[in-house]
Design a protein around this motif. Structure first.
Motif, PDB file in Angstrom:
ATOM      1  N   UNK A 121       5.683   0.551  -9.991  1.00 34.63           N
ATOM      2  CA  UNK A 121       4.458   0.812  -9.249  1.00 34.63           C
ATOM      3  C   UNK A 121       4.536   2.080  -8.435  1.00 34.63           C
ATOM      4  N   UNK A 122       3.486   2.335  -7.692  1.00 34.62           N
ATOM      5  CA  UNK A 122       3.385   3.534  -6.880  1.00 34.62           C
ATOM      6  C   UNK A 122       2.564   3.211  -5.646  1.00 34.62           C
ATOM      7  N   UNK A 123       2.977   3.756  -4.501  1.00 35.26           N
ATOM      8  CA  UNK A 123       2.239   3.572  -3.256  1.00 35.26           C
ATOM      9  C   UNK A 123       1.757   4.945  -2.780  1.00 35.26           C
ATOM     10  N   UNK A 124       0.457   5.102  -2.693  1.00 37.68           N
ATOM     11  CA  UNK A 124      -0.122   6.347  -2.195  1.00 37.68           C
ATOM     12  C   UNK A 124      -0.878   6.017  -0.912  1.00 37.68           C
ATOM     13  N   UNK A 125      -0.296   6.347   0.215  1.00 41.28           N
ATOM     14  CA  UNK A 125      -0.895   6.046   1.517  1.00 41.28           C
ATOM     15  C   UNK A 125      -0.716   7.256   2.430  1.00 41.28           C
ATOM     16  N   UNK A 126      -1.635   7.473   3.347  1.00 37.75           N
ATOM     17  CA  UNK A 126      -1.443   8.552   4.324  1.00 37.75           C
ATOM     18  C   UNK A 126      -0.212   8.282   5.179  1.00 37.75           C
ATOM     19  N   UNK A 127       0.461   9.340   5.565  1.00 34.58           N
ATOM     20  CA  UNK A 127       1.655   9.211   6.402  1.00 34.58           C
ATOM     21  C   UNK A 127       1.588  10.298   7.467  1.00 34.58           C
ATOM     22  N   UNK A 128       1.130   9.922   8.633  1.00 32.40           N
ATOM     23  CA  UNK A 128       0.902  10.869   9.718  1.00 32.40           C
ATOM     24  C   UNK A 128       1.970  10.717  10.799  1.00 32.40           C
TER      25      UNK A 128
END
Length: 531
Positions: A121-128
């Protein structure tokens, strides 16, 4: 028409077929037929263009149907064997494990172990990240504050910048789509910020691209070259590709002249030299003796840039455009030979600007001269196909020679070349084409003396196709920075692919400031020396 010509030839008595008048009339008939075919094709093109302008459909191109073959059923044992071969989860990094028990375990059951089932799988989330910089006031009243980490460069981190560059240059995603994609992931970014990430502050990448060319020329036995159209700021231009199996290098310019090509090869070495190599080139290019003697008598032999060189030509009285061109080409070639090995071979498709140094022609392009002939009869088609087969058989023999060269084979292949390309057939246009190819014997057979060079220019054509694809999707460039970045990242991407380096990891490494990946120029040098 083909059958008509065949019938005419068949109806002529054999004793009259050698008559010069009849031979002349048949050749005239053949040439007129070729003109008719050409005009017919051009007429259809014009009809299609008129239909397009009237918003009508042009004549459809219907290809012959190709029925797919029935797939062969595979046995269950073969499928299971292939499944085992494709299983690659043994070394796969597992980020999370979940242990799942059966919904109901009967009393008295015995535990028999775990059956792993891996889901990729893959996780694409903002990382601020918010850095809280402490501020302290000293007893003297001064303010001291914490500093941002060295890898922080602006309000967007290196991973996000790498992603934007990767999408645009590697995946050919346009800027509007990148913006839409990022905003769907709740990343607050503007179109101008994306454009700046793509085009500004890329000096490190431009420098690495320039090192690629200098090292590639220094440690290569040959280079493949080609060019393609590259409009810039509303004007027609050209992009030149230089490379081989170790590197690829692209540069867009307004011209594709020989002077332009020599300037690209000289790279950062901008000198113009008047040496023996320069004078020999001018003699071979038939520079008039009056102009040549003016240059030979010049006490100054080295000129640091184009402005100084042009001023010198004007000062000594060389003002005719053709004479300026030949003298400039010679001075640039001398400078190039001063910095690179003279053994370097240039492999091209016979474009005139590339014909310098040791020049080798692409056999695929050479054979196209025969493939493009318009054939007026079935008999001449048979003659043409026979000759083309001879050419490809000879090509296979050259490939065998490259693996095991010998002096005996060298002599035999040269004679075989002459036999093929000096033969006389009943097809006059074919005879002319063979004669033209025979004049290029030294360039087509350079491989006999240099077996390490390729027989074709497919490598360059494949590399430059990447640039063409980008041009079709994103159109032409507008700014100088955009043009420069397109050339740079096309060069770095293709070079990474040739060296087996992940372009994604390369971008992350350079933008993060880690620089753990060795400079590409050093890898090229190592590969070339270990070959």
């Amino acid at each position: 028409m083909k059958n008509t010509l065949d019938q005419i030839v068949e109806n002529i008595p054999k004793k009259d077929r050698e008559n010069p008048t009849i031979i002349f009339l048949l050749e005239q008939f053949e040439q007129q037929f070729e003109i008719i075919l050409t005009l017919k094709e051009q007429n259809q093109i014009l009809k299609d263009e008129i239909a397009r302008l009237k918003n009508q459909n042009p004549k459809p191109k219907i290809k012959p149907s190709k029925l797919p073959k029935d797939p062969q059923p595979q046995s269950s044992s073969k499928r299971s064997t292939q499944k085992k071969k494709k299983k690659k989860t043994a070394t796969l990094k597992i980020d999370k494990e979940e242990r799942i028990a059966p919904e109901h375990i009967p009393e008295g059951s015995i535990f028999k172990g775990l059956n792993p089932y891996t889901v990729r799988g893959l996780r694409v989330v903002p990382f601020n990240i918010r850095y809280l910089l402490e501020q302290w006031q000293t007893p003297e009243g001064n303010i001291v504050a914490g500093k941002l980490p060295s890898h922080v460069d602006g309000h967007f981190d290196s991973v996000l910048k790498s992603f934007i560059l990767y999408q645009y240059h590697h995946c050919h995603v346009t800027q509007p789509l990148i913006l839409e994609q990022l905003r769907e992931w709740n990343i607050d970014i503007s179109p101008c910020q994306i454009n700046r990430i793509l085009n500004e502050g890329k000096d490190q990448f431009h420098a690495e691209k320039d090192d690629i060319l200098q090292t590639g020329l220094q440690f290569s036995d040959y280079i493949n070259v080609d060019d393609t159209g590259a409009r810039h700021n509303g004007k027609n231009g050209y992009c030149t590709h230089i490379g081989n199996e170790f590197f690829a290098w692209f540069k867009s310019t307004e011209s594709k002249s020989r002077i332009n090509f020599l300037q690209l090869l000289c790279a950062s070495e901008t000198d113009y030299l008047l040496s023996d190599d320069a004078f020999q080139y001018m003699i071979d290019a038939r520079l008039p003796k009056s102009a040549l003697s003016l240059l030979q008598a010049s006490p100054l032999k080295t000129f640091t840039d184009s402005a100084q060189w042009k001023l010198h030509l004007k000062k000594v009285g060389i003002v005719k455009p053709r004479h300026i061109q030949i003298a400039t080409e010679g001075a640039l070639l001398a400078n190039l030979l001063f910095h690179i090995p003279k053994k370097l071979v240039i492999v091209s498709d016979d474009a005139g600007q590339f014909n310098i140094l040791s020049h080798s022609l692409c056999w695929v392009h050479a054979e196209r001269t025969l493939a493009k002939l318009i054939v007026p009869s079935t008999k001449k088609q048979e003659v043409l196909e026979k000759v083309r087969q001879q050419v490809w058989d000879f090509y296979d023999e050259l490939k065998t020679y490259k693996e095991n060269p010998s002096e005996k084979e060298n002599v035999r292949l040269q004679k075989a070349f002459d036999d093929i390309f000096t033969q006389y057939t009943d097809f006059q246009l074919l005879n002319l084409a063979l004669k033209r190819l025979h004049t290029n014997k030294s360039e087509l057979l350079l491989v006999l003396d240099r077996p390490e060079i390729p027989l074709h220019n497919n490598l360059s054509e494949n590399d430059i196709r990447e640039y063409v694809k980008k041009r079709k999707i994103s159109g032409s460039t507008r700014s100088e920075a955009g043009q420069k970045c397109r050339d740079t990242f096309a060069s770095l991407k293709k070079t990474c692919r040739k060296l087996g380096i992940s372009f994604w990891q390369f971008l992350n490494d350079r933008l993060s400031g880690n620089n753990l990946i060795v400079p590409l120029s050093q890898i090229i040098e190592q590969r070339a020396l270990s070959r």
